[in-house]
Design a protein around this motif. Structure first.
Motif, PDB file in Angstrom:
ATOM      1  N   GLU A   1       0.850  -1.179  -0.063  1.00 51.17           N
ATOM      2  CA  GLU A   1      -0.047   0.044  -0.075  1.00 51.17           C
ATOM      3  C   GLU A   1       0.804   1.150   0.074  1.00 51.17           C
ATOM      4  N   ILE A   2       0.746   2.041  -0.926  1.00 53.51           N
ATOM      5  CA  ILE A   2       1.601   3.175  -1.204  1.00 53.51           C
ATOM      6  C   ILE A   2       0.867   4.464  -0.557  1.00 53.51           C
ATOM      7  N   ASP A   3       1.989   5.285  -0.158  1.00 54.19           N
ATOM      8  CA  ASP A   3       1.485   6.504   0.431  1.00 54.19           C
ATOM      9  C   ASP A   3       2.696   7.540   0.254  1.00 54.19           C
ATOM     10  N   ALA A   4       2.814   7.958  -0.813  1.00 52.76           N
ATOM     11  CA  ALA A   4       4.233   8.792  -1.176  1.00 52.76           C
ATOM     12  C   ALA A   4       3.776  10.181  -0.956  1.00 52.76           C
ATOM     13  N   ARG A   5       4.890  10.919  -0.470  1.00 49.94           N
ATOM     14  CA  ARG A   5       4.422  12.459  -0.368  1.00 49.94           C
ATOM     15  C   ARG A   5       5.837  13.222  -0.519  1.00 49.94           C
ATOM     16  N   TYR A   6       5.792  14.320  -1.624  1.00 46.83           N
ATOM     17  CA  TYR A   6       6.942  14.757  -1.872  1.00 46.83           C
ATOM     18  C   TYR A   6       6.713  16.140  -2.331  1.00 46.83           C
ATOM     19  N   SER A   7       7.844  16.952  -2.547  1.00 42.57           N
ATOM     20  CA  SER A   7       7.659  18.316  -3.390  1.00 42.57           C
ATOM     21  C   SER A   7       8.294  18.484  -4.259  1.00 42.57           C
ATOM     22  N   ALA A   8       8.106  19.293  -5.246  1.00 43.13           N
ATOM     23  CA  ALA A   8       8.728  19.577  -6.536  1.00 43.13           C
ATOM     24  C   ALA A   8       8.914  20.969  -6.592  1.00 43.13           C
ATOM     25  N   VAL A   9       9.676  21.389  -7.309  1.00 44.22           N
ATOM     26  CA  VAL A   9       9.939  23.052  -7.728  1.00 44.22           C
ATOM     27  C   VAL A   9       9.827  22.954  -9.261  1.00 44.22           C
ATOM     28  N   THR A  10       8.947  23.989  -9.726  1.00 49.19           N
ATOM     29  CA  THR A  10       8.921  24.262 -11.193  1.00 49.19           C
ATOM     30  C   THR A  10       9.867  25.270 -11.609  1.00 49.19           C
ATOM     31  N   PRO A  11      10.381  25.297 -13.060  1.00 43.54           N
ATOM     32  CA  PRO A  11      11.299  26.077 -13.429  1.00 43.54           C
ATOM     33  C   PRO A  11      11.079  27.803 -13.080  1.00 43.54           C
ATOM     34  N   ASP A  12       9.802  28.132 -12.858  1.00 47.78           N
ATOM     35  CA  ASP A  12       9.662  29.588 -12.417  1.00 47.78           C
ATOM     36  C   ASP A  12       9.603  29.729 -10.818  1.00 47.78           C
ATOM     37  N   GLY A  13      10.187  28.629 -10.111  1.00 47.26           N
ATOM     38  CA  GLY A  13      10.348  28.622  -8.624  1.00 47.26           C
ATOM     39  C   GLY A  13       9.285  28.480  -7.898  1.00 47.26           C
TER      40      GLY A  13
ATOM     41  N   LEU B   1       6.685  26.029  -5.647  1.00 51.31           N
ATOM     42  CA  LEU B   1       6.680  24.691  -5.066  1.00 51.31           C
ATOM     43  C   LEU B   1       5.393  23.998  -5.240  1.00 51.31           C
ATOM     44  N   LEU B   2       5.377  22.908  -5.347  1.00 54.47           N
ATOM     45  CA  LEU B   2       4.219  21.832  -5.388  1.00 54.47           C
ATOM     46  C   LEU B   2       4.260  20.752  -4.500  1.00 54.47           C
ATOM     47  N   TYR B   3       3.108  20.348  -3.827  1.00 51.52           N
ATOM     48  CA  TYR B   3       3.246  19.414  -2.993  1.00 51.52           C
ATOM     49  C   TYR B   3       2.400  18.082  -3.724  1.00 51.52           C
ATOM     50  N   LEU B   4       2.977  16.798  -3.783  1.00 52.51           N
ATOM     51  CA  LEU B   4       2.303  15.912  -4.296  1.00 52.51           C
ATOM     52  C   LEU B   4       2.116  14.834  -3.216  1.00 52.51           C
ATOM     53  N   ARG B   5       0.994  14.000  -3.474  1.00 50.52           N
ATOM     54  CA  ARG B   5       0.540  13.037  -2.630  1.00 50.52           C
ATOM     55  C   ARG B   5       0.069  11.675  -3.786  1.00 50.52           C
ATOM     56  N   ALA B   6       1.051  10.693  -3.758  1.00 53.90           N
ATOM     57  CA  ALA B   6       0.395   9.369  -4.523  1.00 53.90           C
ATOM     58  C   ALA B   6       0.378   8.365  -3.590  1.00 53.90           C
ATOM     59  N   GLU B   7      -1.087   7.934  -3.663  1.00 57.76           N
ATOM     60  CA  GLU B   7      -1.596   6.874  -2.804  1.00 57.76           C
ATOM     61  C   GLU B   7      -2.020   5.619  -3.856  1.00 57.76           C
ATOM     62  N   GLY B   8      -1.743   4.539  -3.620  1.00 52.86           N
ATOM     63  CA  GLY B   8      -2.339   3.324  -4.227  1.00 52.86           C
ATOM     64  C   GLY B   8      -1.770   2.258  -4.029  1.00 52.86           C
ATOM     65  N   LEU B   9      -1.662   1.237  -4.884  1.00 52.63           N
ATOM     66  CA  LEU B   9      -1.171  -0.353  -4.569  1.00 52.63           C
ATOM     67  C   LEU B   9      -0.576  -0.820  -5.740  1.00 52.63           C
ATOM     68  N   ARG B  10       0.623  -1.496  -5.109  1.00 54.11           N
ATOM     69  CA  ARG B  10       1.410  -2.380  -6.070  1.00 54.11           C
ATOM     70  C   ARG B  10       1.196  -3.863  -5.690  1.00 54.11           C
ATOM     71  N   ILE B  11       0.643  -4.453  -6.292  1.00 53.58           N
ATOM     72  CA  ILE B  11       0.349  -5.837  -5.930  1.00 53.58           C
ATOM     73  C   ILE B  11       0.877  -6.837  -7.122  1.00 53.58           C
ATOM     74  N   PRO B  12       1.718  -7.711  -6.434  1.00 57.04           N
ATOM     75  CA  PRO B  12       2.181  -8.801  -7.722  1.00 57.04           C
ATOM     76  C   PRO B  12       1.088  -9.924  -8.042  1.00 57.04           C
ATOM     77  N   ALA B  13       1.270 -10.217  -9.127  1.00 55.60           N
ATOM     78  CA  ALA B  13       0.698 -11.790  -9.543  1.00 55.60           C
ATOM     79  C   ALA B  13       1.306 -12.748  -8.922  1.00 55.60           C
ATOM     80  N   PRO B  14       0.460 -13.595  -8.442  1.00 54.39           N
ATOM     81  CA  PRO B  14       0.901 -15.100  -7.629  1.00 54.39           C
ATOM     82  C   PRO B  14       2.473 -15.456  -8.323  1.00 54.39           C
ATOM     83  N   GLU B  15       2.387 -15.331  -9.441  1.00 56.53           N
ATOM     84  CA  GLU B  15       3.626 -16.099  -9.780  1.00 56.53           C
ATOM     85  C   GLU B  15       4.905 -15.237  -9.803  1.00 56.53           C
ATOM     86  N   ALA B  16       4.543 -13.785  -9.668  1.00 55.54           N
ATOM     87  CA  ALA B  16       5.811 -12.653  -9.295  1.00 55.54           C
ATOM     88  C   ALA B  16       5.960 -12.802  -7.714  1.00 55.54           C
ATOM     89  N   ALA B  17       4.885 -13.026  -6.993  1.00 58.47           N
ATOM     90  CA  ALA B  17       5.275 -13.152  -5.577  1.00 58.47           C
ATOM     91  C   ALA B  17       6.153 -14.428  -5.271  1.00 58.47           C
TER      92      ALA B  17
END
Length: 155
Positions: free
Chosen positions: A69-81, A83-99
């Motif tokens: 279960e993903i809960d990523a939070r980070y900042s970015a800066v645009t070329p004009d200076g 600041l943006l705050y981003l939050r990405a929430e989601g899932l990364r689930i392997p297929a049974p053969e990948a697990a």
């Protein structure tokens, strides 16, 4: 006749490449198996250009099925200076053969994972406020020291 709500669509919005450091495995906590992955840089491109700043992290919970279960939070800066705050929430689930491959110490291909997130923004500048008024979904892949995803604006 009663009006029907519009059917949402997707339009390509931007790509993201996040460089990550080594994860800190916190073990099993009251919230589950916790892992924190530091974000050390990266970039946003194609429709939105910005540099991802070091200092964010992905506060993951590892599920009993091997998924994450993903809960990523980070900042970015645009070329004009700006600041943006981003939050990405989601899932990364392997297929049974990948697990099973992961348990053997092998690295399965990205097609063997369901990796989807939502992405939200906070911006103090009026120039970027439109990002706060849209929903974004993304499809991603994880490499050794990089996470890449393409984000789509839900219309």
């Amino acid at each position: 006749m009663t009006a029907q709500p519009p059917v949402p669509g997707l339009e390509a919005a931007f790509g993201v490449e996040v460089r990550v450091g080594l994860p800190a495995d916190h073990g099993v906590t009251r919230a589950g198996h916790r892992r924190v992955v530091p974000i050390i840089g990266g970039g946003i491109y194609g429709g939105l250009d910005a540099e991802i700043l070091p200092g964010g992290a992905d506060w993951q919970r590892i599920r009993p099925d091997g998924g994450c279960e993903i809960d990523a939070r980070y900042s970015a800066v645009t070329p004009d200076g700006e600041l943006l705050y981003l939050r990405a929430e989601g899932l990364r689930i392997p297929a049974p053969e990948a697990a099973a491959a992961l348990l053997r110490g092998e690295q399965p291909g990205p097609e063997q994972f369901y990796f989807r997130t939502t992405v939200s923004f906070e911006a103090s500048s009026g120039r970027w406020a439109h990002l706060e008024r849209s929903l974004f979904v993304a499809s991603g892949l994880r490499e050794a020291d990089t996470v890449r995803y393409t984000a789509y604006r839900v219309t």
